[in-house]
Design a protein around this motif. Structure first.
Motif, PDB file in Angstrom:
ATOM      1  N   PHE A   1      89.319  21.509  -3.706  1.00 15.56           N
ATOM      2  CA  PHE A   1      88.322  20.431  -3.654  1.00 15.56           C
ATOM      3  C   PHE A   1      87.119  20.681  -4.565  1.00 15.56           C
ATOM      4  N   ILE A   2      86.655  21.935  -4.607  1.00 13.69           N
ATOM      5  CA  ILE A   2      85.478  22.229  -5.423  1.00 13.69           C
ATOM      6  C   ILE A   2      85.811  22.064  -6.906  1.00 13.69           C
ATOM      7  N   ASN A   3      87.046  22.439  -7.267  1.00 16.57           N
ATOM      8  CA  ASN A   3      87.479  22.334  -8.661  1.00 16.57           C
ATOM      9  C   ASN A   3      87.697  20.883  -9.077  1.00 16.57           C
ATOM     10  N   VAL A   4      88.309  20.106  -8.175  1.00 14.26           N
ATOM     11  CA  VAL A   4      88.535  18.679  -8.460  1.00 14.26           C
ATOM     12  C   VAL A   4      87.194  17.982  -8.664  1.00 14.26           C
ATOM     13  N   GLU A   5      86.188  18.365  -7.858  1.00 16.48           N
ATOM     14  CA  GLU A   5      84.867  17.732  -7.978  1.00 16.48           C
ATOM     15  C   GLU A   5      84.282  17.931  -9.379  1.00 16.48           C
ATOM     16  N   LEU A   6      84.461  19.122  -9.950  1.00 20.67           N
ATOM     17  CA  LEU A   6      83.968  19.387 -11.312  1.00 20.67           C
ATOM     18  C   LEU A   6      84.523  18.366 -12.297  1.00 20.67           C
ATOM     19  N   PHE A   7      85.852  18.173 -12.237  1.00 23.25           N
ATOM     20  CA  PHE A   7      86.498  17.276 -13.204  1.00 23.25           C
ATOM     21  C   PHE A   7      86.259  15.799 -12.885  1.00 23.25           C
ATOM     22  N   LEU A   8      86.044  15.492 -11.602  1.00 22.43           N
ATOM     23  CA  LEU A   8      85.697  14.110 -11.235  1.00 22.43           C
ATOM     24  C   LEU A   8      84.332  13.732 -11.798  1.00 22.43           C
ATOM     25  N   LEU A   9      83.384  14.677 -11.725  1.00 20.18           N
ATOM     26  CA  LEU A   9      82.046  14.410 -12.268  1.00 20.18           C
ATOM     27  C   LEU A   9      82.114  14.199 -13.780  1.00 20.18           C
ATOM     28  N   SER A  10      83.007  14.948 -14.462  1.00 15.65           N
ATOM     29  CA  SER A  10      83.141  14.733 -15.916  1.00 15.65           C
ATOM     30  C   SER A  10      83.860  13.415 -16.206  1.00 15.65           C
ATOM     31  N   ALA A  11      84.844  13.027 -15.366  1.00 15.55           N
ATOM     32  CA  ALA A  11      85.529  11.730 -15.537  1.00 15.55           C
ATOM     33  C   ALA A  11      84.530  10.582 -15.329  1.00 15.55           C
TER      34      ALA A  11
ATOM     35  N   SER B   1      81.297  10.715 -15.882  1.00 13.62           N
ATOM     36  CA  SER B   1      80.375  10.629 -17.018  1.00 13.62           C
ATOM     37  C   SER B   1      81.065   9.980 -18.224  1.00 13.62           C
ATOM     38  N   TYR B   2      82.366  10.245 -18.379  1.00 18.38           N
ATOM     39  CA  TYR B   2      83.133   9.592 -19.447  1.00 18.38           C
ATOM     40  C   TYR B   2      83.198   8.078 -19.192  1.00 18.38           C
ATOM     41  N   ASP B   3      83.373   7.705 -17.927  1.00 23.24           N
ATOM     42  CA  ASP B   3      83.390   6.293 -17.528  1.00 23.24           C
ATOM     43  C   ASP B   3      82.061   5.610 -17.880  1.00 23.24           C
ATOM     44  N   ARG B   4      80.924   6.308 -17.616  1.00 21.44           N
ATOM     45  CA  ARG B   4      79.599   5.749 -17.958  1.00 21.44           C
ATOM     46  C   ARG B   4      79.442   5.620 -19.477  1.00 21.44           C
ATOM     47  N   TYR B   5      79.978   6.607 -20.207  1.00 21.97           N
ATOM     48  CA  TYR B   5      79.917   6.572 -21.678  1.00 21.97           C
ATOM     49  C   TYR B   5      80.656   5.345 -22.210  1.00 21.97           C
ATOM     50  N   VAL B   6      81.868   5.099 -21.705  1.00 19.60           N
ATOM     51  CA  VAL B   6      82.664   3.941 -22.168  1.00 19.60           C
ATOM     52  C   VAL B   6      81.951   2.639 -21.796  1.00 19.60           C
ATOM     53  N   ALA B   7      81.405   2.569 -20.571  1.00 22.87           N
ATOM     54  CA  ALA B   7      80.734   1.348 -20.097  1.00 22.87           C
ATOM     55  C   ALA B   7      79.520   0.996 -20.947  1.00 22.87           C
TER      56      ALA B   7
ATOM     57  N   SER C   1      84.315  21.102 -18.225  1.00 23.79           N
ATOM     58  CA  SER C   1      83.832  19.897 -17.536  1.00 23.79           C
ATOM     59  C   SER C   1      82.364  19.621 -17.870  1.00 23.79           C
ATOM     60  N   LEU C   2      81.562  20.684 -17.992  1.00 29.67           N
ATOM     61  CA  LEU C   2      80.145  20.514 -18.337  1.00 29.67           C
ATOM     62  C   LEU C   2      79.982  19.979 -19.763  1.00 29.67           C
ATOM     63  N   LEU C   3      80.840  20.427 -20.679  1.00 30.48           N
ATOM     64  CA  LEU C   3      80.802  19.925 -22.061  1.00 30.48           C
ATOM     65  C   LEU C   3      81.092  18.431 -22.125  1.00 30.48           C
ATOM     66  N   ILE C   4      82.078  17.986 -21.319  1.00 27.39           N
ATOM     67  CA  ILE C   4      82.408  16.545 -21.269  1.00 27.39           C
ATOM     68  C   ILE C   4      81.196  15.759 -20.767  1.00 27.39           C
ATOM     69  N   VAL C   5      80.554  16.286 -19.700  1.00 27.45           N
ATOM     70  CA  VAL C   5      79.369  15.631 -19.127  1.00 27.45           C
ATOM     71  C   VAL C   5      78.240  15.551 -20.160  1.00 27.45           C
TER      72      VAL C   5
END
Length: 315
Positions: free
Chosen positions: A109-119, A121-127, A212-216
């Motif tokens: 769960f903790i690991n999935v949260e890292l990548f969800l937060l980066s996903a 931020s990518y969603d906000r970038y596209v929007a 994940s932090l780099l994506i964010v």
């Protein structure tokens, strides 16, 4: 020989030291963490139900928010109930297999949260940067891929670490100086050589955190550039407000993790590890739904509508 003796020592359970050994603090801390955990459960379940039921919340942003609520609920429940029980029982023990299970779910769960937060931020970038192509880029299929891959990868990572730790020999000493089964306190109880597992953990954890932090950071850098180029103040304000909640959550989560794993080990004269762990296992899962619901008009509107429907049923 010593090694043979230790290998014959089969541990059936571990003793958790818990948050504090001071008896006068047990009752107030139990009350405090029970309230925090209950708010967390209600808040995250609320987000899951609202984003599933309300037609206005069927966008990629809320799809990711729903999965963020699932992971928050997941790791706070992996740790919370057992921690609360330990405040009220005399023997603060956890069975060998329950300890392994707790570690598996916690890492997932903790690991999935890292990548969800980066996903997210990518969603906000596209929007913000590609609004005309938003629905094409962030299709249903893309959203599912961005959620499924982290779950599959994190499950593999978690099982690898847990199986490796629990296949090594424990030294008969079974006191874990923590309030749940985390990898670092468990590694200190091993008699076997832990260099390999420590190296694997370090490489995978660093890769997950840094990638994940780099994506964010990249997403938000591009978002800020796009916002600064906007001519209208209204447009700028709207763009900032759609990112505000997510940015707050990102800063809290990454800040705590970086503080926890990057601090020098010698500086643990005050149990900062436990304080940081409490923060990201219980406090952040409680704050996330509050941040998203208080700062978000759509979520507030959906909540009011749902409460109206419920009151009509009961009236």
């Amino acid at each position: 020989t010593r090694w043979k003796k230790h290998n014959l020592t089969v541990l059936n359970e571990f003793i958790l030291t818990g948050i504090t050994d001071r008896p006068e603090l047990q009752a107030p801390l139990f009350g405090l963490f029970l309230i925090i955990y209950m708010i967390s459960v209600v808040g995250n379940l609320g987000i899951i139900i609202l984003t599933k039921m309300d037609s206005r919340l069927q966008t990629p942003m809320y799809f990711f928010l729903r999965h963020l609520a699932i992971t928050d609920l997941g790791y706070s429940t992996t740790v919370g109930p057992k921690m609360l029980v330990n405040f009220v029982v005399d023997e603060n023990t956890i069975s060998y297999y329950f300890c392994a299970t707790q570690l598996v779910f916690f890492i997932v769960f903790i690991n999935v949260e890292l990548f969800l937060l980066s996903a997210m931020s990518y969603d906000r970038y596209v929007a913000i940067c590609n609004p005309l192509l938003y629905t094409a880029i962030m299709s249903r299929r893309t959203c599912w891929v961005l959620v499924a891959i982290p779950y599959l990868y994190s499950t593999f990572f978690s099982l690898l670490i847990t199986i490796k730790i629990f296949n090594l020999s424990f030294c008969g000493y079974n006191v874990i100086s923590h309030f749940y089964c985390d990898s670092n306190p468990l590694l200190s109880l091993l008699c076997s050589d832990t260099h390999e597992i420590q190296l694997i953990t370090l490489i995978l954890a660093s890769f997950d955190l840094i990638s994940s932090l780099l994506i964010v950071l990249t997403s938000y850098l591009l978002v800020f550039v796009a916002i600064l180029r906007m001519n209208s103040a209204v447009g700028r304000h709207k763009a900032f407000s759609t990112c505000g909640s997510h940015l707050t959550v990102v800063v809290m989560f990454y800040g705590t993790l970086i503080f926890m794993y990057m601090q020098p080990k010698s500086s643990n004269f005050f149990d900062t590890d436990k304080v940081a762990s409490i923060f990201y296992t219980l406090v952040i899962p409680m704050l996330n739904p509050l941040i998203y619901s208080l700062r978000n008009k759509d979520v507030k509107y959906a909540l009011i509508k749902t409460l109206e429907k419920i009151s009509k049923i009961f009236s």
